[in-house]
Design an enzyme around this catalytic site. Structure first.
Site, PDB file in Angstrom:
ATOM      1  N   HIS A  15      20.138  19.460 -24.974  1.00 18.79           N
ATOM      2  CA  HIS A  15      18.646  19.389 -24.975  1.00 18.79           C
ATOM      3  C   HIS A  15      18.034  20.563 -24.246  1.00 18.79           C
ATOM      4  O   HIS A  15      18.629  21.037 -23.530  1.00 18.79           O
ATOM      5  CB  HIS A  15      18.178  18.022 -24.245  1.00 18.79           C
ATOM      6  CG  HIS A  15      18.684  17.662 -23.093  1.00 18.79           C
ATOM      7  ND1 HIS A  15      18.287  18.345 -22.081  1.00 18.79           N
ATOM      8  CD2 HIS A  15      19.844  16.948 -22.455  1.00 18.79           C
ATOM      9  CE1 HIS A  15      18.910  17.907 -20.875  1.00 18.79           C
ATOM     10  NE2 HIS A  15      19.977  17.071 -21.099  1.00 18.79           N
ATOM     11  N   ASP A  59       0.903  -1.193   0.081  1.00 21.23           N
ATOM     12  CA  ASP A  59       0.066   0.035  -0.070  1.00 21.23           C
ATOM     13  C   ASP A  59       0.858   1.226  -0.055  1.00 21.23           C
ATOM     14  O   ASP A  59       0.337   2.378   0.471  1.00 21.23           O
ATOM     15  CB  ASP A  59      -1.019  -0.126   1.251  1.00 21.23           C
ATOM     16  CG  ASP A  59      -0.319  -0.103   2.572  1.00 21.23           C
ATOM     17  OD1 ASP A  59       0.778  -0.345   2.508  1.00 21.23           O
ATOM     18  OD2 ASP A  59      -0.939  -0.057   3.598  1.00 21.23           O
ATOM     19  N   HIS A 108      24.492   6.063 -18.712  1.00 20.56           N
ATOM     20  CA  HIS A 108      23.288   6.519 -17.920  1.00 20.56           C
ATOM     21  C   HIS A 108      23.618   5.349 -16.527  1.00 20.56           C
ATOM     22  O   HIS A 108      22.586   5.028 -16.003  1.00 20.56           O
ATOM     23  CB  HIS A 108      21.934   6.168 -18.263  1.00 20.56           C
ATOM     24  CG  HIS A 108      21.614   7.229 -19.195  1.00 20.56           C
ATOM     25  ND1 HIS A 108      20.390   6.976 -20.105  1.00 20.56           N
ATOM     26  CD2 HIS A 108      22.221   8.366 -19.249  1.00 20.56           C
ATOM     27  CE1 HIS A 108      20.374   8.321 -20.849  1.00 20.56           C
ATOM     28  NE2 HIS A 108      21.192   9.165 -20.497  1.00 20.56           N
ATOM     29  N   ASP A 112      26.433  13.033 -12.773  1.00 14.50           N
ATOM     30  CA  ASP A 112      25.488  13.726 -13.505  1.00 14.50           C
ATOM     31  C   ASP A 112      24.195  13.743 -12.771  1.00 14.50           C
ATOM     32  O   ASP A 112      23.616  12.724 -12.616  1.00 14.50           O
ATOM     33  CB  ASP A 112      25.185  12.922 -14.925  1.00 14.50           C
ATOM     34  CG  ASP A 112      24.108  13.485 -15.890  1.00 14.50           C
ATOM     35  OD1 ASP A 112      23.627  14.445 -15.367  1.00 14.50           O
ATOM     36  OD2 ASP A 112      24.233  13.567 -16.929  1.00 14.50           O
ATOM     37  N   GLU A 137      28.828  18.882 -18.217  1.00 13.30           N
ATOM     38  CA  GLU A 137      27.447  19.582 -18.537  1.00 13.30           C
ATOM     39  C   GLU A 137      27.090  20.798 -17.668  1.00 13.30           C
ATOM     40  O   GLU A 137      27.106  20.691 -16.448  1.00 13.30           O
ATOM     41  CB  GLU A 137      26.486  18.276 -18.398  1.00 13.30           C
ATOM     42  CG  GLU A 137      25.175  18.656 -18.505  1.00 13.30           C
ATOM     43  CD  GLU A 137      24.194  17.666 -18.713  1.00 13.30           C
ATOM     44  OE1 GLU A 137      24.301  16.629 -17.523  1.00 13.30           O
ATOM     45  OE2 GLU A 137      22.876  17.753 -19.106  1.00 13.30           O
ATOM     46  N   HIS A 177      26.702  10.514 -28.074  1.00 12.79           N
ATOM     47  CA  HIS A 177      25.358  11.244 -27.958  1.00 12.79           C
ATOM     48  C   HIS A 177      25.344  12.621 -28.099  1.00 12.79           C
ATOM     49  O   HIS A 177      26.243  13.244 -28.533  1.00 12.79           O
ATOM     50  CB  HIS A 177      24.767  11.101 -26.115  1.00 12.79           C
ATOM     51  CG  HIS A 177      26.083  11.874 -25.441  1.00 12.79           C
ATOM     52  ND1 HIS A 177      26.150  13.132 -25.309  1.00 12.79           N
ATOM     53  CD2 HIS A 177      27.021  11.301 -24.620  1.00 12.79           C
ATOM     54  CE1 HIS A 177      26.940  13.408 -24.273  1.00 12.79           C
ATOM     55  NE2 HIS A 177      27.504  12.475 -23.979  1.00 12.79           N
ATOM     56  N   ASP A 190      20.646  20.104 -14.370  1.00 19.21           N
ATOM     57  CA  ASP A 190      21.170  19.045 -14.947  1.00 19.21           C
ATOM     58  C   ASP A 190      22.466  19.344 -15.142  1.00 19.21           C
ATOM     59  O   ASP A 190      22.979  19.941 -16.007  1.00 19.21           O
ATOM     60  CB  ASP A 190      20.576  18.735 -16.319  1.00 19.21           C
ATOM     61  CG  ASP A 190      20.935  17.637 -16.928  1.00 19.21           C
ATOM     62  OD1 ASP A 190      21.645  16.672 -16.419  1.00 19.21           O
ATOM     63  OD2 ASP A 190      20.554  17.178 -18.110  1.00 19.21           O
ATOM     64  N   GLU A 204      26.619  19.566 -23.090  1.00 18.40           N
ATOM     65  CA  GLU A 204      27.243  18.442 -22.320  1.00 18.40           C
ATOM     66  C   GLU A 204      27.911  17.438 -23.384  1.00 18.40           C
ATOM     67  O   GLU A 204      27.752  16.109 -23.291  1.00 18.40           O
ATOM     68  CB  GLU A 204      26.061  17.758 -21.552  1.00 18.40           C
ATOM     69  CG  GLU A 204      24.873  17.341 -22.749  1.00 18.40           C
ATOM     70  CD  GLU A 204      23.788  16.447 -21.854  1.00 18.40           C
ATOM     71  OE1 GLU A 204      23.890  15.200 -21.454  1.00 18.40           O
ATOM     72  OE2 GLU A 204      22.519  16.814 -21.837  1.00 18.40           O
ATOM     73  N   ARG A 206      32.291  13.553 -18.794  1.00 24.12           N
ATOM     74  CA  ARG A 206      31.330  14.407 -19.574  1.00 24.12           C
ATOM     75  C   ARG A 206      31.288  15.788 -18.462  1.00 24.12           C
ATOM     76  O   ARG A 206      31.544  15.788 -17.352  1.00 24.12           O
ATOM     77  CB  ARG A 206      29.787  13.726 -19.471  1.00 24.12           C
ATOM     78  CG  ARG A 206      28.758  14.538 -20.075  1.00 24.12           C
ATOM     79  CD  ARG A 206      27.614  13.802 -20.450  1.00 24.12           C
ATOM     80  NE  ARG A 206      26.892  13.109 -19.070  1.00 24.12           N
ATOM     81  CZ  ARG A 206      26.864  11.971 -19.089  1.00 24.12           C
ATOM     82  NH1 ARG A 206      27.668  11.057 -19.551  1.00 24.12           N
ATOM     83  NH2 ARG A 206      26.141  11.161 -17.972  1.00 24.12           N
ATOM     84  N   HIS A 223      14.528  16.173 -19.852  1.00 24.83           N
ATOM     85  CA  HIS A 223      14.535  16.662 -21.284  1.00 24.83           C
ATOM     86  C   HIS A 223      13.267  17.126 -21.487  1.00 24.83           C
ATOM     87  O   HIS A 223      12.236  16.603 -21.927  1.00 24.83           O
ATOM     88  CB  HIS A 223      14.517  15.129 -21.952  1.00 24.83           C
ATOM     89  CG  HIS A 223      15.897  14.513 -21.679  1.00 24.83           C
ATOM     90  ND1 HIS A 223      16.312  13.281 -22.042  1.00 24.83           N
ATOM     91  CD2 HIS A 223      17.291  15.052 -21.176  1.00 24.83           C
ATOM     92  CE1 HIS A 223      17.407  12.832 -21.814  1.00 24.83           C
ATOM     93  NE2 HIS A 223      17.914  14.080 -21.162  1.00 24.83           N
ATOM     94  N   TYR A 268      33.904   9.005 -24.044  1.00 26.71           N
ATOM     95  CA  TYR A 268      34.110   7.700 -23.307  1.00 26.71           C
ATOM     96  C   TYR A 268      34.922   6.542 -23.960  1.00 26.71           C
ATOM     97  O   TYR A 268      34.598   6.350 -25.310  1.00 26.71           O
ATOM     98  CB  TYR A 268      32.543   7.306 -23.429  1.00 26.71           C
ATOM     99  CG  TYR A 268      31.726   8.486 -23.053  1.00 26.71           C
ATOM    100  CD1 TYR A 268      31.353   8.551 -21.743  1.00 26.71           C
ATOM    101  CD2 TYR A 268      31.024   8.957 -23.992  1.00 26.71           C
ATOM    102  CE1 TYR A 268      30.623   9.648 -21.176  1.00 26.71           C
ATOM    103  CE2 TYR A 268      30.272  10.260 -23.572  1.00 26.71           C
ATOM    104  CZ  TYR A 268      30.116  10.336 -22.212  1.00 26.71           C
ATOM    105  OH  TYR A 268      29.231  11.621 -21.873  1.00 26.71           O
TER     106      TYR A 268
HETATM  107  N1  GLY Z   1      20.889  13.475 -17.036  1.00 29.50           N
HETATM  108  C1  GLY Z   1      20.342  13.450 -18.369  1.00 29.50           C
HETATM  109  C2  GLY Z   1      21.178  14.184 -19.298  1.00 29.50           C
HETATM  110  O1  GLY Z   1      22.158  14.878 -19.169  1.00 29.50           O
HETATM  111  O2  GLY Z   1      20.436  14.243 -20.267  1.00 29.50           O
HETATM  112 MN    MN Z   2      21.535  16.633 -19.941  1.00 28.41          MN
HETATM  113 MN    MN Z   3      22.924  15.318 -17.260  1.00 26.08          MN
END
Ligand code: GLY
Ligand code: MN
Ligand code: MN
Length: 473
Positions: free
Chosen positions: A373, A50, A258, A275, A443, A369, A286, A420, A441, A380, A424
Site C-alpha cells: 500500500h 477528563d 491484525h 508488525d 514487510e 491480503h 511499517d 509485504e 509476513r 495506509h 498463514y
Molecule cells: N501494519 C499494517 C499493514 O501492514 O498494513
Molecule cells: Mn503495511
Molecule cells: Mn505492517
C-alpha cells in the site's frame, strides 16, 4: 524561518514547503474556477473522565500548515490567500498545558496571510466564502462539517439581495490533497528514511531481547514484553508515536492478520511475527519481521520463510517506475502459488498448475491480503490506486473471477510503497501438519527511484541466516 522554541515546532523546518504546497493547491482550485478550501484539523478525542487520547493532527491539514495544535482550520482561497484559525495565546493556559502559537505569531511562523481566533470561526466564515464559486472540503471525513458549511451559506444567502454572491457548489477537497501527498519531496523522504531506521532498530532490539530471555532460561516471553521493547526504542530515538497499534503475534496468533500485542506466551520453538512501525514528525514507517523465538528456525519454519522472502524479492523486482503498483502483488502471488504447490500445501490434482491456482485464487487460503500500500503521513496513505487516465478493462478480481475496472496506477519516483507478502497456515485437512499454525509476513518500505526502488527499512536483518546470526550475538 526561525521558529519559537516551543514544543511541537522543529527549529530546522522552514515554512517554505508548506507555503509552496498551499500555492500549489490554490492553483488546482483556480483550475476549476474560483473557490475556497476549508480544512479543519483533527478533533481532540476524549478517552475517559477528563483524559483525552494523545492528540494527533489531521494529516491533510498538517501537510499544508506544519501546525500541530488542535482546534485549528485552514481557509485557502483560489487566489492564494490563506487564513489560519487557531487558539489564541493564553498565559493562563500555558501554566497548565504549555505554549500555544497564537494568532499574533502564526503569520510569521507559518507563513499564512492572516490568523484569526478559533472562537471567531462562525462570525468570520461567511465573509471568507462570499464571492467564491465553490466551497471545497474533504467529503466524509469531518461529520459535522457539511452542516456547519450549510449554516454559513444560509447566512450568506440572506445577504444576496445586497449583491453578495454565495458559492453554488460543494466539491471534494480530499482527492486534490491526496494526489499532492502521493509523491513525496526530498524533505519528506528524509523523514521517512529516519522513521524506517528507528523502526528497524526497534525490530533488531525485539529479536535480541527474545533470544536473550530464552538463553537466560525463560520458559516463555509474553507478547506485551516484546511490544515494550519496541516502544522503548521508538521513543528513545524521538519518534512521537507508533504509526499503528503494534502487532506482536506468538506462534499461531500470527495467522490472525491484525493480532494486537497481548498477554499470550511465546514459546521457544515458535515463530514470533512483529508488525510495528513508529511515526516520526508526522510520517509513518511499517515493518514486519518474523523470527524464531529462540533464535533458530526449524526446518518447516525456514522453508515457509524462504518462500515468503522469495515472494518479497519478486515484489521488489516489480517495483520501479513505469510498472504498476499492483504488479508487485501479481509477482509475489506467482511465487507463493508455485511454492504452495511445490510444498504440497495445495495439491496439483485438486488445484492444477500455478496459472490455475492464480486464476481460481486457491492461494488465498494461505495468502489473503494485498502485497502493499502507499506509505506516508498515514500508514495506509492517501492516493488513488487505480489509473484515472485510463479506461476500465476486464481483469482478474483476485477472488477467482473477473471485474471491469481501471488498471492499477503506474509508479513514478517519489512514491513510497510497502512490500509485504505473507503465508498463514491454519490446521486443515490436506495441509501437511508440519506447517500448521505457522504465520509469516515480511514487510519492507520502498521509495520508488528513477530506476527501481530503495528499501529504507533493511536496517533489520531479513535473510534467515542473518536473523539467526543477529539473535546469537
Ligand atoms: N501494519 C499494517 C499493514 O501492514 O498494513
Ligand atoms: Mn503495511
Ligand atoms: Mn505492517
Amino acid at each position: 524561518m526561525k521558529r519559537p522554541a516551543a514544543p511541537g515546532y522543529s527549529a530546522f523546518m522552514s515554512s517554505k514547503p508548506y507555503a509552496a504546497r498551499r500555492a500549489q493547491l490554490a492553483e488546482r482550485l483556480r483550475a476549476a474556477g474560483s473557490g475556497v478550501a476549508l480544512l479543519p484539523t483533527a478533533p481532540e478525542r476524549p478517552r475517559n473522565a477528563d483524559s483525552d487520547h494523545p492528540y494527533r493532527h489531521d494529516s491533510h491539514f498538517h501537510h499544508l500548515t506544519d501546525f500541530d495544535e488542535p482546534q485549528a482550520w485552514l481557509v485557502l482561497r483560489s487566489d492564494g490567500h490563506s487564513t489560519l484559525f487557531c487558539r489564541p495565546a493564553d498565559p493562563e493556559h500555558a501554566v497548565w498545558h504549555g505554549h500555544r502559537l497564537g494568532t499574533e505569531a502564526a503569520p510569521e511562523v507559518l507563513g499564512v496571510d492572516a490568523a484569526l481566533p478559533i472562537g471567531s470561526l462562525n462570525e468570520a466564515m461567511p465573509a471568507l466564502l462570499a464571492g467564491q464559486g465553490a466551497v471545497w472540503f474533504p467529503f466524509g471525513r469531518h461529520p459535522e462539517l457539511p452542516g456547519q458549511i450549510e449554516g454559513w451559506l444560509a447566512t450568506l444567502r440572506t445577504q444576496e439581495r445586497r449583491g453578495i454572491e454565495c458559492p453554488t457548489q460543494c466539491r471534494d477537497l480530499h482527492p486534490l490533497i491526496a494526489e499532492m501527498r502521493l509523491v513525496k519531496d526530498a524533505g519528506e523522504l528524509a523523514t521517512m528514511r529516519r522513521a524506517a531506521s528507528i523502526s528497524a532498530a526497534a525490530h533488531r532490539r525485539a529479536m535480541r531481547y527474545c533470544a536473550q530471555r530464552f538463553r537466560q532460561g525463560a520458559s516463555a516471553v509474553h507478547e506485551y514484553e516484546i511490544e515494550a521493547e519496541l516502544l522503548h526504542e521508538f521513543r528513545r530515538h524521538g519518534a512521537q508515536s507508533t504509526a499503528y497499534p503494534s502487532i506482536v503475534a506468538a506462534g499461531a496468533n500470527a495467522c490472525v492478520l491484525h493480532h494486537p500485542a497481548g498477554p499470550a506466551r511465546l514459546l521457544p520453538d515458535e515463530l514470533c511475527l512483529v508488525d510495528a512501525g513508529c511515526e516520526l514528525d508526522g510520517y509513518a514507517s511499517d515493518i514486519t519481521r518474523t523470527f524464531p523465538a529462540n533464535g533458530c528456525f526449524s526446518g518447516p519454519q525456514r522453508t515457509l520463510y524462504e518462500l515468503v522472502l522469495a515472494a518479497q524479492q519478486a515484489a521488489i523486482d516489480a517495483t520501479r517506475p513505469g510498472l504498476r503498483q499492483r504488479d508487485a502483488h501479481h509477482a509475489a502471488v506467482r511465487v507463493l502459488a508455485q511454492g504452495l504447490l511445490d510444498l504440497g500445501l495445495l495439491s496439483r490434482e485438486t488445484h492444477g498448475g500455478v496459472d490455475d491456482v492464480i486464476a481460481s485464487a486457491a492461494y488465498r487460503a494461505f495468502y489473503m491480503h494485498g502485497t502493499g500500500h502507499w506509505l506516508g503521513r498515514d500508514v495506509h496513505d492517501v492516493g488513488e490506486y487505480l489509473s484515472q487516465g485510463e479506461a476500465p478493462i476486464e481483469q482478474p478480481d483476485g477472488l477467482g473471477g473477473t471485474v471491469v475496472k481501471r488498471p492499477s496506477r503506474v509508479l513514478c519516483p517519489g512514491m513510497v510503497v510497502t512490500l509485504e507478502p505473507g503465508l498463514y497456515v491454519r490446521p486443515a485437512p490436506g495441509v501437511p501438519e508440519r506447517y500448521w499454525n505457522i504465520g509469516i509476513r515480511v514487510e519492507d518500505d520502498a521509495i520508488v527511484t528513477d530506476s527501481g526502488c530503495e528499501l529504507i527499512s533493511r536496517g533489520v536483518p531479513v535473510e534467515p541466516d542473518e536473523i539467526e546470526a543477529w539473535m546469537r550475538d
